[in-house]
Design a protein around this motif. Structure first.
Motif, mmCIF file in Angstrom:
data_model
loop_
_atom_site.group_PDB
_atom_site.id
_atom_site.type_symbol
_atom_site.label_atom_id
_atom_site.label_comp_id
_atom_site.label_asym_id
_atom_site.label_seq_id
_atom_site.Cartn_x
_atom_site.Cartn_y
_atom_site.Cartn_z
ATOM 1 N N LEU A 71 -7.990 -9.839 15.080
ATOM 2 C CA LEU A 71 -7.486 -10.127 13.833
ATOM 3 C C LEU A 71 -8.620 -11.167 14.600
ATOM 4 C CD1 LEU A 71 -7.051 -9.489 11.042
ATOM 5 C CD2 LEU A 71 -4.891 -10.704 11.740
ATOM 6 N N LEU B 74 -7.504 -4.501 9.284
ATOM 7 C CA LEU B 74 -6.162 -4.791 10.519
ATOM 8 C C LEU B 74 -5.266 -6.203 9.650
ATOM 9 C CD1 LEU B 74 -8.679 -6.627 13.287
ATOM 10 C CD2 LEU B 74 -7.053 -4.583 13.647
ATOM 11 N N THR B 75 -5.198 -6.245 9.589
ATOM 12 C CA THR B 75 -4.166 -7.555 8.543
ATOM 13 C C THR B 75 -3.094 -6.753 7.863
ATOM 14 O OG1 THR B 75 -6.045 -8.763 7.826
ATOM 15 C CG2 THR B 75 -2.937 -9.150 6.817
ATOM 16 N N PHE C 144 1.500 -5.909 18.998
ATOM 17 C CA PHE C 144 1.684 -7.230 17.865
ATOM 18 C C PHE C 144 0.440 -8.140 18.751
ATOM 19 C CE2 PHE C 144 2.764 -11.444 16.899
ATOM 20 C CZ PHE C 144 2.943 -10.860 15.752
ATOM 21 N N HIS C 145 0.304 -8.346 19.798
ATOM 22 C CA HIS C 145 -0.310 -9.201 20.641
ATOM 23 C C HIS C 145 -1.726 -8.608 20.455
ATOM 24 C CE1 HIS C 145 3.024 -12.229 21.055
ATOM 25 N NE2 HIS C 145 3.543 -11.366 21.982
ATOM 26 N N LEU D 203 -3.481 -6.661 18.304
ATOM 27 C CA LEU D 203 -3.816 -6.855 17.421
ATOM 28 C C LEU D 203 -3.901 -7.996 16.873
ATOM 29 C CD1 LEU D 203 -1.651 -4.034 15.511
ATOM 30 C CD2 LEU D 203 -3.546 -4.192 15.644
ATOM 31 N N ALA D 204 -3.040 -8.870 17.120
ATOM 32 C CA ALA D 204 -3.167 -10.221 16.370
ATOM 33 C C ALA D 204 -4.805 -10.691 16.784
ATOM 34 C CB ALA D 204 -2.422 -11.519 16.880
ATOM 35 N N GLN E 252 4.361 -6.082 13.242
ATOM 36 C CA GLN E 252 4.326 -7.979 13.062
ATOM 37 C C GLN E 252 6.179 -7.164 12.143
ATOM 38 O OE1 GLN E 252 4.383 -10.925 10.422
ATOM 39 N NE2 GLN E 252 4.549 -12.184 11.847
ATOM 40 N N GLN F 285 -2.126 -3.881 9.551
ATOM 41 C CA GLN F 285 -1.885 -2.661 10.949
ATOM 42 C C GLN F 285 -0.851 -4.641 11.544
ATOM 43 O OE1 GLN F 285 -4.749 -1.335 12.874
ATOM 44 N NE2 GLN F 285 -5.464 0.223 11.570
ATOM 45 N N TYR F 286 -1.730 -5.331 11.528
ATOM 46 C CA TYR F 286 -0.683 -6.459 11.600
ATOM 47 C C TYR F 286 0.601 -6.522 11.525
ATOM 48 C CZ TYR F 286 0.034 -11.871 13.126
ATOM 49 O OH TYR F 286 0.053 -12.588 13.177
ATOM 50 N N ARG F 287 0.326 -6.603 9.796
ATOM 51 C CA ARG F 287 1.846 -7.038 9.125
ATOM 52 C C ARG F 287 3.098 -5.556 9.869
ATOM 53 N NH1 ARG F 287 0.947 -11.772 8.425
ATOM 54 N NH2 ARG F 287 -0.967 -11.804 6.353
#
Length: 176
Positions: free
Chosen positions: A52, A138-139, A45-46, A48-49, A146, A141-143
């Motif tokens: 992004l 990326l968004t 998560f971190h 990917l953040a 998360q 994947q991020y969601r």
């Protein structure tokens, strides 16, 4: 009151049952596997953040550069006229806003490019499209990361509570 206490007990039991079901479904048989899985989800998560955030910054930079190039191109003839008029105060007074926009666009371009050569507008548009597409993937994947992280952290918290694992801290009692 007593009704709330009953509701809270039932809710907590349901949460513990859901946590145990999650462990069974995902094949996490021991606490170490759960802890490692949770740690991996948090790290992903971190990561990917950070990716992004970097893509968003690059997209913002590219968009700002494109805007500055457009402003520069629009106001360049006015500056050329000012130069041809030998920097006349009369011409300056008549075209003060356009000249200020020209200077601002030129300053922005110099700041963003930092001495590098100005790329062609088609290349900037292509880069912006690619960055927007990358941001979109990326968004997503991020969601997903998360959601997975939150689920794992909640399950781990429930299991910690069930096993009375405090993680090096004492549980706080509520005092009124």
């Amino acid at each position: 009151g007593p009704a709330y206490e009953r509701w809270a007990k039932v809710y907590n039991i349901k949460q513990m049952a859901a946590a145990l079901l999650y462990l069974r479904e995902h094949g996490l048989a021991d606490y170490e596997a759960l802890a490692a899985s949770t740690e991996a989800a948090v790290d992903r998560f971190h990561t990917l953040a950070g990716e992004l955030r970097a893509v968003e910054e690059e997209l913002s930079r590219t968009s700002a550069l494109m805007g500055a190039v457009v402003d520069y191109a629009k106001t360049r003839p006015v500056f050329d006229g000012y130069k041809a008029a030998r920097y006349s105060k009369k011409y300056l007074a008549a075209h003060e806003e356009e000249l200020a926009a020209y200077r601002a666009a030129r300053s922005t371009m110099n700041e963003i490019l930092d001495g590098a050569k100005l790329p062609k507008m088609e290349k900037l548009k292509q880069e912006r499209r690619e960055l927007a597409e990358r941001k979109k993937t990326l968004t997503a994947q991020y969601r997903a990361a998360q959601k997975s992280m939150r689920e794992l952290v909640a399950v781990k918290g429930n299991i910690d509570h069930l096993l009375h694992v405090t993680g090096g801290r004492e549980d706080k009692e509520q005092a009124r």
